[in-house]
Design an enzyme around this catalytic site. Sequence first.
Site, PDB file in Angstrom:
ATOM      1  N   MET A  99       4.194  -3.519   6.019  1.00 20.97           N
ATOM      2  CA  MET A  99       3.406  -4.608   6.608  1.00 20.97           C
ATOM      3  C   MET A  99       3.387  -5.818   5.668  1.00 20.97           C
ATOM      4  SD  MET A  99       0.387  -2.890   8.815  1.00 20.97           S
ATOM      5  CE  MET A  99      -0.698  -2.539   7.461  1.00 20.97           C
TER       6      MET A  99
ATOM      7  N   GLY B  44       4.699  -0.386  -5.249  1.00 23.01           N
ATOM      8  CA  GLY B  44       4.769   0.829  -4.424  1.00 23.01           C
ATOM      9  C   GLY B  44       5.833   0.694  -3.346  1.00 23.01           C
ATOM     10  N   HIS B  45       5.858  -0.465  -2.685  1.00 20.70           N
ATOM     11  CA  HIS B  45       6.901  -0.702  -1.680  1.00 20.70           C
ATOM     12  C   HIS B  45       8.290  -0.683  -2.318  1.00 20.70           C
ATOM     13  CE1 HIS B  45       3.431  -2.939   0.305  1.00 20.70           C
ATOM     14  NE2 HIS B  45       3.783  -2.076   1.239  1.00 20.70           N
TER      15      HIS B  45
ATOM     16  N   LYS C  39       1.595   7.986  -0.256  1.00 17.37           N
ATOM     17  CA  LYS C  39       0.300   7.296  -0.203  1.00 17.37           C
ATOM     18  C   LYS C  39      -0.329   7.482   1.187  1.00 17.37           C
ATOM     19  CE  LYS C  39      -2.704   3.899  -0.930  1.00 17.37           C
ATOM     20  NZ  LYS C  39      -2.492   2.894   0.097  1.00 17.37           N
TER      21      LYS C  39
ATOM     22  N   GLN D 108       0.523   9.832   7.722  1.00 16.42           N
ATOM     23  CA  GLN D 108       1.514   9.047   8.460  1.00 16.42           C
ATOM     24  C   GLN D 108       2.882   9.733   8.400  1.00 16.42           C
ATOM     25  OE1 GLN D 108       1.806   4.581   8.428  1.00 16.42           O
ATOM     26  NE2 GLN D 108       3.322   4.990   6.862  1.00 16.42           N
TER      27      GLN D 108
ATOM     28  N   SER E 180      -1.612  -2.927  -0.747  1.00 20.53           N
ATOM     29  CA  SER E 180      -1.791  -4.344  -0.414  1.00 20.53           C
ATOM     30  C   SER E 180      -3.275  -4.671  -0.340  1.00 20.53           C
ATOM     31  CB  SER E 180      -1.126  -4.654   0.925  1.00 20.53           C
ATOM     32  OG  SER E 180       0.236  -4.278   0.893  1.00 20.53           O
TER      33      SER E 180
END
Length: 289
Positions: free
Chosen positions: A37, A43-44, A157, A161, A194
């Site tokens: 997003m 982390g991304h 994380k 999901q 984020s």
Amino acid sequence: MNETKHNLKIFTTVNEVRAFVREQKQAGKTIGLCPTMGALHEGHMTLMRAARKACDVVIASVFVNPVQFGPNEDYDKYPRQFDADCKKLAAEGVDAVFHPTPEEMYPAGYGTYITVENGITDVLCGARRPGHFRGVATVVTKLMNITQADKAFFGQKDAQQVAVVRRFVADLNIPVEVCMVPICREASGLARSSRNSYMTAEEKQAAVVLSRSLRKAKEAFEHGEHTAETLKTIVRAELETEPLAKIDYVDLYTYPALLPVDVIDEPCLLAIAVYIGKTRLIDNVILGD
Ligand code: AMP
């Protein structure tokens, strides 16, 4: 289509991505997808690196998906910083980023949603955020279809999901391998997110209690404490030492099935959601893996 100086292709339409993917597939290249997003952080980047390593071509998506936010959640104030995101993606050697508008993804007349109905969305964040995983499953299915990815990368994380994505990918026979990347943390132990940008310096310091509480439980588990209720009590007790922390949930389920458990004798997810001030943070550890 735009191209930055590091050769990151920027696509805003489904057709542009499709044309790019067709070219890459014709050249025999494998494709890795990293859905995000935006408001990208380290982390991304661990996802991008994993994809870079495993696939010939990496496509990131940056899309704040309106369908996965509840009416009183932070859709409007969610951080958006696409230019900075592109610089980070380019520096990481990502090949293309898909940054659609909500109308491109959900045009007038849109009417199809994916729901996972075997119970795994009825617990943890699924129970607290009605409709959240319906939104996630829908957008991830669309992104998988649009990019025709061979592998898709997600962070531990958001462990629930990953369980949800693995479920619908198997159930719908989507030809993609779902890869889970470990949680990337700041030196303090705080899981990168984020949403950390919502917090004051004092709140960020307080937020370290999340990872500390999980670490204590993990240590107890490694010393032979396998009773779920006791491990949850250890986490709660540590969280309660921090006056700025308000517990949303502390829960333990088998992983990835997310079934209740009394005594841990298979991989289990110890997951927490905690408000620090107004910011809702999540963290987890997998025990017995
Ligand atoms: P988001 O932009 O928050 O939707 O996250 C996009 C992807 O990055 C998801 O698969 C997340 O699980 C993953 N991710 C976010 N933060 C981290 C982190 N600290 N460590 C590993 N993966 C992460």
